[in-house]
Design a protein around this motif. Structure first.
Motif, PDB file in Angstrom:
ATOM      1  N   PRO A 219       0.829  -1.214   0.000  1.00 15.76           N
ATOM      2  CA  PRO A 219       0.000   0.000   0.000  1.00 15.76           C
ATOM      3  C   PRO A 219       0.859   1.259   0.000  1.00 15.76           C
ATOM      4  O   PRO A 219       1.937   1.298   0.589  1.00 15.76           O
ATOM      5  CB  PRO A 219      -0.779  -0.128   1.322  1.00 15.76           C
ATOM      6  N   ARG A 220       0.373   2.281  -0.649  1.00 19.27           N
ATOM      7  CA  ARG A 220       1.086   3.563  -0.706  1.00 19.27           C
ATOM      8  C   ARG A 220       0.774   4.332   0.575  1.00 19.27           C
ATOM      9  O   ARG A 220      -0.341   4.827   0.750  1.00 19.27           O
ATOM     10  CB  ARG A 220       0.657   4.356  -1.930  1.00 19.27           C
ATOM     11  N   PHE A 221       1.754   4.425   1.464  1.00 23.67           N
ATOM     12  CA  PHE A 221       1.512   5.085   2.740  1.00 23.67           C
ATOM     13  C   PHE A 221       1.312   6.591   2.580  1.00 23.67           C
ATOM     14  O   PHE A 221       0.619   7.214   3.396  1.00 23.67           O
ATOM     15  CB  PHE A 221       2.648   4.785   3.722  1.00 23.67           C
ATOM     16  N   ALA A 222       1.869   7.175   1.537  1.00 25.00           N
ATOM     17  CA  ALA A 222       1.620   8.596   1.278  1.00 25.00           C
ATOM     18  C   ALA A 222       0.144   8.818   0.968  1.00 25.00           C
ATOM     19  O   ALA A 222      -0.467   9.794   1.424  1.00 25.00           O
ATOM     20  CB  ALA A 222       2.496   9.084   0.131  1.00 25.00           C
ATOM     21  N   GLU A 223      -0.436   7.900   0.213  1.00 23.17           N
ATOM     22  CA  GLU A 223      -1.863   7.986  -0.112  1.00 23.17           C
ATOM     23  C   GLU A 223      -2.709   7.771   1.132  1.00 23.17           C
ATOM     24  O   GLU A 223      -3.698   8.485   1.367  1.00 23.17           O
ATOM     25  CB  GLU A 223      -2.199   6.935  -1.169  1.00 23.17           C
ATOM     26  N   VAL A 227      -5.475  10.544   2.933  1.00 26.05           N
ATOM     27  CA  VAL A 227      -6.913  10.331   3.066  1.00 26.05           C
ATOM     28  C   VAL A 227      -7.357  10.118   4.515  1.00 26.05           C
ATOM     29  O   VAL A 227      -8.554  10.020   4.784  1.00 26.05           O
ATOM     30  CB  VAL A 227      -7.386   9.133   2.208  1.00 26.05           C
ATOM     31  N   THR A 228      -6.397  10.061   5.454  1.00 22.32           N
ATOM     32  CA  THR A 228      -6.780   9.790   6.846  1.00 22.32           C
ATOM     33  C   THR A 228      -6.418  10.926   7.805  1.00 22.32           C
ATOM     34  O   THR A 228      -6.518  10.752   9.017  1.00 22.32           O
ATOM     35  CB  THR A 228      -6.154   8.472   7.337  1.00 22.32           C
ATOM     36  N   GLY A 229      -6.017  12.086   7.257  1.00 24.10           N
ATOM     37  CA  GLY A 229      -5.871  13.250   8.108  1.00 24.10           C
ATOM     38  C   GLY A 229      -4.475  13.603   8.548  1.00 24.10           C
ATOM     39  O   GLY A 229      -4.291  14.513   9.374  1.00 24.10           O
ATOM     40  N   TYR A 230      -3.466  12.918   8.021  1.00 24.93           N
ATOM     41  CA  TYR A 230      -2.083  13.264   8.362  1.00 24.93           C
ATOM     42  C   TYR A 230      -1.564  14.341   7.410  1.00 24.93           C
ATOM     43  O   TYR A 230      -1.966  14.393   6.248  1.00 24.93           O
ATOM     44  CB  TYR A 230      -1.187  12.026   8.269  1.00 24.93           C
ATOM     45  N   ALA A 231      -0.647  15.155   7.915  1.00 26.86           N
ATOM     46  CA  ALA A 231      -0.088  16.214   7.082  1.00 26.86           C
ATOM     47  C   ALA A 231       0.699  15.634   5.910  1.00 26.86           C
ATOM     48  O   ALA A 231       0.666  16.169   4.809  1.00 26.86           O
ATOM     49  CB  ALA A 231       0.811  17.117   7.924  1.00 26.86           C
ATOM     50  N   ASP A 232       1.384  14.523   6.152  1.00 29.99           N
ATOM     51  CA  ASP A 232       2.173  13.882   5.102  1.00 29.99           C
ATOM     52  C   ASP A 232       2.582  12.492   5.583  1.00 29.99           C
ATOM     53  O   ASP A 232       2.288  12.083   6.714  1.00 29.99           O
ATOM     54  CB  ASP A 232       3.416  14.717   4.745  1.00 29.99           C
ATOM     55  N   GLN A 233       3.289  11.771   4.734  1.00 34.62           N
ATOM     56  CA  GLN A 233       3.698  10.411   5.077  1.00 34.62           C
ATOM     57  C   GLN A 233       4.643  10.390   6.273  1.00 34.62           C
ATOM     58  O   GLN A 233       4.577   9.475   7.109  1.00 34.62           O
ATOM     59  CB  GLN A 233       4.367   9.742   3.874  1.00 34.62           C
ATOM     60  N   ALA A 234       5.511  11.379   6.381  1.00 34.10           N
ATOM     61  CA  ALA A 234       6.453  11.421   7.503  1.00 34.10           C
ATOM     62  C   ALA A 234       5.713  11.545   8.830  1.00 34.10           C
ATOM     63  O   ALA A 234       6.099  10.929   9.835  1.00 34.10           O
ATOM     64  CB  ALA A 234       7.429  12.581   7.323  1.00 34.10           C
ATOM     65  N   HIS A 235       4.659  12.354   8.848  1.00 32.01           N
ATOM     66  CA  HIS A 235       3.852  12.513  10.059  1.00 32.01           C
ATOM     67  C   HIS A 235       3.188  11.188  10.417  1.00 32.01           C
ATOM     68  O   HIS A 235       3.157  10.771  11.595  1.00 32.01           O
ATOM     69  CB  HIS A 235       2.808  13.604   9.825  1.00 32.01           C
ATOM     70  N   LEU A 236       2.649  10.496   9.423  1.00 33.28           N
ATOM     71  CA  LEU A 236       2.057   9.180   9.645  1.00 33.28           C
ATOM     72  C   LEU A 236       3.092   8.226  10.229  1.00 33.28           C
ATOM     73  O   LEU A 236       2.819   7.509  11.205  1.00 33.28           O
ATOM     74  CB  LEU A 236       1.510   8.627   8.334  1.00 33.28           C
ATOM     75  N   ALA A 237       4.279   8.193   9.648  1.00 31.90           N
ATOM     76  CA  ALA A 237       5.323   7.277  10.105  1.00 31.90           C
ATOM     77  C   ALA A 237       5.739   7.565  11.541  1.00 31.90           C
ATOM     78  O   ALA A 237       5.938   6.641  12.342  1.00 31.90           O
ATOM     79  CB  ALA A 237       6.528   7.348   9.171  1.00 31.90           C
ATOM     80  N   ARG A 238       5.850   8.846  11.912  1.00 31.14           N
ATOM     81  CA  ARG A 238       6.235   9.200  13.284  1.00 31.14           C
ATOM     82  C   ARG A 238       5.169   8.751  14.273  1.00 31.14           C
ATOM     83  O   ARG A 238       5.479   8.192  15.324  1.00 31.14           O
ATOM     84  CB  ARG A 238       6.461  10.713  13.402  1.00 31.14           C
ATOM     85  N   ASP A 239       3.912   9.010  13.937  1.00 33.59           N
ATOM     86  CA  ASP A 239       2.822   8.640  14.838  1.00 33.59           C
ATOM     87  C   ASP A 239       2.735   7.122  14.972  1.00 33.59           C
ATOM     88  O   ASP A 239       2.519   6.592  16.062  1.00 33.59           O
ATOM     89  CB  ASP A 239       1.504   9.204  14.305  1.00 33.59           C
TER      90      ASP A 239
END
Length: 267
Positions: A219-223, A227-239
């Motif tokens: 899956p494309r984590f940037a995508e 679509v789930t409210g993160y500023a970007d993929q890096a923010h998702l990865a940190r959380d």
């Protein structure tokens, strides 16, 4: 049985190649797991003293992963309870079990319908029968008419869960930000920011799982972030790393066989 808003119920059967450990992710719900075949073996990561090895487990909202050990096969029934559903089903606010791993005997004073549930489930033969057994019990639970989550607080939690900022949620229901924080913590055991963070992570996890089960191996984590409210993929990865103990790509490698096998205990 009348519907219980905020309750998700499913029977699960997951057959894997070998024994292992499933990483249960934090979420904005209280999770009730009723395993079959073998007791559930679960503990908070890094806290071996928290280990529970029982036929029934309730995990409150938490900000760390739950490690669920298995012998290559998992079967049972799981309920995910929103704060309002937790009151209706267990008779207590979600804050009463926040950050805890407890078993059914700990909850019988407020939820006596749970007393014989593991035994009745053990006699069921199919997933449909398991679900029917639990629904019968739930009908007894909701008939008790436990105190409900105040409507304004319920709406604020809905808004926070959908991605609203704390100030916007407070304004929408006529609370000050401080008042909302006090009420959310008393209801859920976490502050509004943490509740919103758990909800966002849960949306991201659901998006990844949906993509895997639709055939995507990467899956494309940037995508997913977009679509789930993160500023970007890096923010998702940190959380993800902070709450799950793994970056999303590593978590996916570990959990991929389990995700393909079907719904399993979420932790």
């Amino acid at each position: 049985m009348r519907p219980v808003p905020g309750l998700t119920l499913h029977a699960y059967d997951a057959v894997l190649d070998a024994p292992g450990t499933h990483r249960g992710m934090p979420s904005p719900t209280v999770t009730l797991v009723l395993p079959l075949g073998a007791p559930l073996d679960v503990a908070w990561e890094g806290e071996p003293a928290s280990r529970v090895h029982q036929w029934s487990t309730v995990s409150g909202m938490h900000t760390r992963p739950a490690l669920i050990r298995h012998d290559g096969w998992q079967s049972g029934v799981q309920l995910a309870l929103s704060p309002s559903a937790c009151r209706a089903v267990l008779g207590v606010p979600a804050a009463a079990v926040a950050g805890a791993l407890v078993t059914l005997p700990d909850l019988l004073a407020r939820a006596p319908w749970l007393a014989d549930l593991p035994e009745r489930l053990a006699a069921s033969r199919t997933p449909a029968e398991r679900v029917a057994v639990v629904r019968t019990g739930l009908a007894r639970a909701v008939a008790q008419d436990h105190a409900a989550t105040p409507a304004a607080l319920g709406e604020a939690l809905r808004l926070l869960g959908a991605g609203a900022r704390v100030a916007a949620a407070a304004e929408a229901v006529g609370y000050s930000r401080r008042r909302l924080s006090t009420l959310v913590r008393a209801e859920t055991g976490v502050d509004p920011q943490t509740y919103a963070r758990l909800a966002r992570l849960d949306r991201a996890r659901s998006a990844v799982v949906d993509r895997v089960r639709s055939g995507a191996t990467a899956p494309r984590f940037a995508e997913v972030a977009a679509v789930t409210g993160y500023a970007d993929q890096a923010h998702l990865a940190r959380d993800w790393r902070a709450l799950v103990g793994r970056p999303p790509s590593e978590w996916l490698r570990e959990e991929f066989p389990m995700l393909q096998a079907g719904p399993v205990p979420a932790g």
